[in-house]
Design a protein around this motif. Structure first.
Motif, PDB file in Angstrom:
ATOM      1  N   ASN A 162       0.840  -1.194   0.000  1.00 43.75           N
ATOM      2  CA  ASN A 162       0.000   0.000   0.000  1.00 43.75           C
ATOM      3  C   ASN A 162       0.881   1.253   0.000  1.00 43.75           C
ATOM      4  O   ASN A 162       1.755   1.409   0.855  1.00 43.75           O
ATOM      5  CB  ASN A 162      -0.899  -0.009   1.245  1.00 43.75           C
ATOM      6  CG  ASN A 162      -2.036   0.980   1.144  1.00 43.75           C
ATOM      7  OD1 ASN A 162      -1.915   2.012   0.478  1.00 43.75           O
ATOM      8  ND2 ASN A 162      -3.136   0.670   1.803  1.00 43.75           N
ATOM      9  N   ARG A 163       0.673   2.115  -0.965  1.00 42.07           N
ATOM     10  CA  ARG A 163       1.529   3.301  -1.096  1.00 42.07           C
ATOM     11  C   ARG A 163       1.351   4.278   0.062  1.00 42.07           C
ATOM     12  O   ARG A 163       2.244   5.072   0.350  1.00 42.07           O
ATOM     13  CB  ARG A 163       1.230   3.998  -2.422  1.00 42.07           C
ATOM     14  CG  ARG A 163       1.536   3.123  -3.630  1.00 42.07           C
ATOM     15  CD  ARG A 163       1.188   3.799  -4.936  1.00 42.07           C
ATOM     16  NE  ARG A 163       1.346   2.878  -6.058  1.00 42.07           N
ATOM     17  CZ  ARG A 163       1.150   3.212  -7.327  1.00 42.07           C
ATOM     18  NH1 ARG A 163       0.778   4.445  -7.631  1.00 42.07           N
ATOM     19  NH2 ARG A 163       1.312   2.315  -8.281  1.00 42.07           N
ATOM     20  N   ASN A 164       0.215   4.225   0.693  1.00 38.67           N
ATOM     21  CA  ASN A 164      -0.052   5.136   1.807  1.00 38.67           C
ATOM     22  C   ASN A 164      -0.035   4.407   3.149  1.00 38.67           C
ATOM     23  O   ASN A 164      -0.742   4.788   4.080  1.00 38.67           O
ATOM     24  CB  ASN A 164      -1.415   5.814   1.607  1.00 38.67           C
ATOM     25  CG  ASN A 164      -1.474   6.621   0.328  1.00 38.67           C
ATOM     26  OD1 ASN A 164      -0.550   7.378   0.025  1.00 38.67           O
ATOM     27  ND2 ASN A 164      -2.547   6.458  -0.431  1.00 38.67           N
ATOM     28  N   VAL A 165       0.785   3.361   3.228  1.00 37.62           N
ATOM     29  CA  VAL A 165       0.821   2.565   4.449  1.00 37.62           C
ATOM     30  C   VAL A 165       1.295   3.418   5.623  1.00 37.62           C
ATOM     31  O   VAL A 165       2.201   4.247   5.490  1.00 37.62           O
ATOM     32  CB  VAL A 165       1.739   1.333   4.273  1.00 37.62           C
ATOM     33  CG1 VAL A 165       3.178   1.736   4.006  1.00 37.62           C
ATOM     34  CG2 VAL A 165       1.650   0.414   5.481  1.00 37.62           C
ATOM     35  N   ASP A 166       0.645   3.224   6.744  1.00 34.08           N
ATOM     36  CA  ASP A 166       1.020   3.920   7.972  1.00 34.08           C
ATOM     37  C   ASP A 166       2.469   3.584   8.312  1.00 34.08           C
ATOM     38  O   ASP A 166       2.871   2.419   8.301  1.00 34.08           O
ATOM     39  CB  ASP A 166       0.091   3.454   9.103  1.00 34.08           C
ATOM     40  CG  ASP A 166       0.250   4.266  10.378  1.00 34.08           C
ATOM     41  OD1 ASP A 166       1.399   4.551  10.757  1.00 34.08           O
ATOM     42  OD2 ASP A 166      -0.778   4.597  10.997  1.00 34.08           O
ATOM     43  N   LYS A 167       3.269   4.591   8.610  1.00 34.37           N
ATOM     44  CA  LYS A 167       4.689   4.393   8.902  1.00 34.37           C
ATOM     45  C   LYS A 167       4.902   3.406  10.049  1.00 34.37           C
ATOM     46  O   LYS A 167       5.905   2.690  10.089  1.00 34.37           O
ATOM     47  CB  LYS A 167       5.350   5.727   9.243  1.00 34.37           C
ATOM     48  CG  LYS A 167       5.446   6.696   8.069  1.00 34.37           C
ATOM     49  CD  LYS A 167       6.331   6.141   6.964  1.00 34.37           C
ATOM     50  CE  LYS A 167       6.456   7.134   5.809  1.00 34.37           C
ATOM     51  NZ  LYS A 167       7.261   6.575   4.692  1.00 34.37           N
ATOM     52  N   ALA A 168       3.959   3.368  10.970  1.00 33.06           N
ATOM     53  CA  ALA A 168       4.090   2.463  12.112  1.00 33.06           C
ATOM     54  C   ALA A 168       4.010   0.997  11.685  1.00 33.06           C
ATOM     55  O   ALA A 168       4.491   0.109  12.402  1.00 33.06           O
ATOM     56  CB  ALA A 168       3.004   2.765  13.145  1.00 33.06           C
ATOM     57  N   TYR A 169       3.408   0.747  10.516  1.00 29.13           N
ATOM     58  CA  TYR A 169       3.229  -0.620  10.038  1.00 29.13           C
ATOM     59  C   TYR A 169       4.104  -0.952   8.829  1.00 29.13           C
ATOM     60  O   TYR A 169       4.132  -2.104   8.388  1.00 29.13           O
ATOM     61  CB  TYR A 169       1.769  -0.858   9.639  1.00 29.13           C
ATOM     62  CG  TYR A 169       0.815  -0.921  10.808  1.00 29.13           C
ATOM     63  CD1 TYR A 169       0.579  -2.120  11.471  1.00 29.13           C
ATOM     64  CD2 TYR A 169       0.141   0.217  11.243  1.00 29.13           C
ATOM     65  CE1 TYR A 169      -0.305  -2.192  12.541  1.00 29.13           C
ATOM     66  CE2 TYR A 169      -0.743   0.161  12.313  1.00 29.13           C
ATOM     67  CZ  TYR A 169      -0.958  -1.043  12.956  1.00 29.13           C
ATOM     68  OH  TYR A 169      -1.830  -1.107  14.025  1.00 29.13           O
ATOM     69  N   GLU A 170       4.809   0.026   8.302  1.00 22.95           N
ATOM     70  CA  GLU A 170       5.497  -0.168   7.022  1.00 22.95           C
ATOM     71  C   GLU A 170       6.504  -1.320   7.060  1.00 22.95           C
ATOM     72  O   GLU A 170       6.536  -2.161   6.154  1.00 22.95           O
ATOM     73  CB  GLU A 170       6.202   1.120   6.598  1.00 22.95           C
ATOM     74  CG  GLU A 170       6.842   1.007   5.217  1.00 22.95           C
ATOM     75  CD  GLU A 170       7.407   2.330   4.721  1.00 22.95           C
ATOM     76  OE1 GLU A 170       7.887   2.358   3.577  1.00 22.95           O
ATOM     77  OE2 GLU A 170       7.368   3.328   5.479  1.00 22.95           O
ATOM     78  N   GLU A 171       7.325  -1.381   8.091  1.00 25.09           N
ATOM     79  CA  GLU A 171       8.336  -2.439   8.160  1.00 25.09           C
ATOM     80  C   GLU A 171       7.690  -3.816   8.263  1.00 25.09           C
ATOM     81  O   GLU A 171       8.081  -4.760   7.565  1.00 25.09           O
ATOM     82  CB  GLU A 171       9.269  -2.218   9.347  1.00 25.09           C
ATOM     83  CG  GLU A 171      10.386  -3.257   9.429  1.00 25.09           C
ATOM     84  CD  GLU A 171      11.321  -3.034  10.603  1.00 25.09           C
ATOM     85  OE1 GLU A 171      12.301  -3.795  10.722  1.00 25.09           O
ATOM     86  OE2 GLU A 171      11.072  -2.110  11.403  1.00 25.09           O
ATOM     87  N   LEU A 172       6.686  -3.943   9.120  1.00 23.53           N
ATOM     88  CA  LEU A 172       5.989  -5.217   9.267  1.00 23.53           C
ATOM     89  C   LEU A 172       5.327  -5.615   7.957  1.00 23.53           C
ATOM     90  O   LEU A 172       5.444  -6.771   7.515  1.00 23.53           O
ATOM     91  CB  LEU A 172       4.935  -5.122  10.374  1.00 23.53           C
ATOM     92  CG  LEU A 172       4.011  -6.343  10.521  1.00 23.53           C
ATOM     93  CD1 LEU A 172       4.807  -7.587  10.884  1.00 23.53           C
ATOM     94  CD2 LEU A 172       2.921  -6.072  11.563  1.00 23.53           C
ATOM     95  N   CYS A 173       4.642  -4.676   7.323  1.00 22.45           N
ATOM     96  CA  CYS A 173       3.959  -4.978   6.068  1.00 22.45           C
ATOM     97  C   CYS A 173       4.942  -5.465   5.011  1.00 22.45           C
ATOM     98  O   CYS A 173       4.696  -6.458   4.314  1.00 22.45           O
ATOM     99  CB  CYS A 173       3.224  -3.743   5.551  1.00 22.45           C
ATOM    100  SG  CYS A 173       1.803  -3.242   6.542  1.00 22.45           S
ATOM    101  N   ARG A 174       6.053  -4.760   4.895  1.00 22.71           N
ATOM    102  CA  ARG A 174       7.039  -5.122   3.874  1.00 22.71           C
ATOM    103  C   ARG A 174       7.594  -6.524   4.124  1.00 22.71           C
ATOM    104  O   ARG A 174       7.741  -7.320   3.193  1.00 22.71           O
ATOM    105  CB  ARG A 174       8.163  -4.088   3.829  1.00 22.71           C
ATOM    106  CG  ARG A 174       9.180  -4.330   2.723  1.00 22.71           C
ATOM    107  CD  ARG A 174      10.120  -3.162   2.552  1.00 22.71           C
ATOM    108  NE  ARG A 174       9.446  -1.994   2.012  1.00 22.71           N
ATOM    109  CZ  ARG A 174       9.190  -1.822   0.719  1.00 22.71           C
ATOM    110  NH1 ARG A 174       9.535  -2.757  -0.160  1.00 22.71           N
ATOM    111  NH2 ARG A 174       8.593  -0.725   0.309  1.00 22.71           N
ATOM    112  N   LYS A 175       7.895  -6.834   5.364  1.00 27.57           N
ATOM    113  CA  LYS A 175       8.432  -8.162   5.678  1.00 27.57           C
ATOM    114  C   LYS A 175       7.396  -9.251   5.400  1.00 27.57           C
ATOM    115  O   LYS A 175       7.723 -10.324   4.881  1.00 27.57           O
ATOM    116  CB  LYS A 175       8.881  -8.220   7.139  1.00 27.57           C
ATOM    117  CG  LYS A 175      10.142  -7.420   7.438  1.00 27.57           C
ATOM    118  CD  LYS A 175      10.546  -7.555   8.890  1.00 27.57           C
ATOM    119  CE  LYS A 175      11.757  -6.678   9.226  1.00 27.57           C
ATOM    120  NZ  LYS A 175      12.950  -7.058   8.457  1.00 27.57           N
TER     121      LYS A 175
END
Length: 345
Positions: free
Chosen positions: A301-314
């Protein structure tokens, strides 16, 4: 120790393990130069990157042909052993699709529906010594290091299943993936956060034919050892569920699904998987079967919340890329990938 079987949602599960190990700074026993332990060769401890006698590892989870004595020399004595099985008819269909192009015996099967042709007279086409032929007969039993060409009534099959049952503390089922994770959580005292997942390395639905009752029966007959193996551990699986408590299991599975659904909205563009050609980031491109581009992936998601970005990417990162991020030497796997790209195979 996770014995990674083929075409059983094991790529989804390995993502869970990689994240857990990374989070807790655990020591992985990784292969050297490729993403498996020289499969289909029987596992040897020398296949482990950086192996030295007496060196302790915490997690082992890449594809191998299981060899219990050698695995035991790499891991602590109190290691928890787990693996995952799948309905053998469905597994056969998936394996035939995914590996068929690298099994020469399939090249000579006439007609468009090669799998149906094969199943109606497998002995006409199958050769036990054929290159990569193990992918097309009792693949689960083969992955466990056993002889996949035995007759299902051979006493050695029963003996092998008993040995497997004694070695593995939890045998999960792909068809009940969430329930399997809950049992794992209970056995290892994990948290619900440790179980979150997105389905990885899955095929486009349009490429998955529905087995007819006739072909399903023939697939089970042809893979009769795997069917025997599956039925045994299906029984023990539900015994574990009963011991855990059906009501508690239903509640926990519902919570896990709810948590996963929340992350889908947060992490995944459009909320669903996409075809390989629609994936924007090369780091999210899954490994494809030879001659196909049937494995789906995701866009972050291009607008992913920064708090979740690392988890989402992994959670969205395919296995090859995740292993690379963890410093695994994959030069042979990557070389093969480049060769395939050059010859468009």
């Amino acid at each position: 120790m996770f014995m990674k079987t083929h075409k059983t949602a094991s790529s989804t599960f390995i993502n869970i393990l990689l994240r857990f190990g990374e989070k807790h700074n655990l020591k992985f026993a990784f292969p050297n130069s490729r993403n498996d332990f020289y499969y289909p060769s029987s596992f040897q401890r020398t296949y482990v990157q950086g192996y030295q006698s007496g060196r302790c590892f915490n997690i082992m989870c890449n594809h191998m042909r299981f060899n219990a004595p050698e695995v035991a020399k790499v891991l602590p004595r109190d290691t928890f052993y787990t693996t995952i099985l799948r309905d053998p008819a469905e597994l056969f269909e998936s394996s035939f699709h995914y590996f068929g192009h690298v099994v020469p015996l399939t090249w000579w099967i006439p007609g468009e529906d090669k799998m149906a042709k094969f199943l109606r007279d497998p002995k006409q086409y199958f050769s036990p010594g054929g290159f990569s032929s193990f992918y097309l007969k009792n693949l689960l039993f083969f992955d466990f290091g056993q002889d996949n060409t035995l007759d299902a009534d051979d006493q050695r099959v029963e003996d092998s299943i008993r040995v497997i049952a004694e070695r593995f503390h939890l045998v999960m089922l792909m068809e009940h993936f969430e329930e399997s994770l809950i049992l794992l959580k209970d056995a290892l005292c994990w948290e619900m956060d440790d179980l979150l997942f997105f389905k990885l390395n899955s095929r486009m639905k349009s490429t998955v034919p529905k087995l007819t009752p006739e072909l399903r029966e023939k697939a089970l007959q042809w893979n009769s050892i795997d069917w025997k193996l599956y039925k045994h551990f299906n029984l023990t699986f539900w015994e574990k569920v009963e011991a855990y408590g059906r009501k508690q299991m239903e509640e926990d599975v519902e919570e896990l699904r709810r948590r996963n659904a929340e992350l889908v909205k947060i992490c995944i563009e459009g909320g669903h998987s996409v075809e390989a050609g629609s994936i924007h980031d090369a780091a999210m491109q899954p490994w494809q079967p030879v001659g196909e581009k049937s494995i789906e992936g995701y866009n972050l998601n291009r607008n992913v919340d920064k708090a979740y970005e690392e988890l989402c990417r992994k959670m969205l990162t395919p296995e090859i890329q995740y292993l690379t991020d963890l410093g695994v030497n994959l030069w042979l796997t990557k070389l093969w990938g480049r060769v395939r790209k050059i010859i468009n195979w």
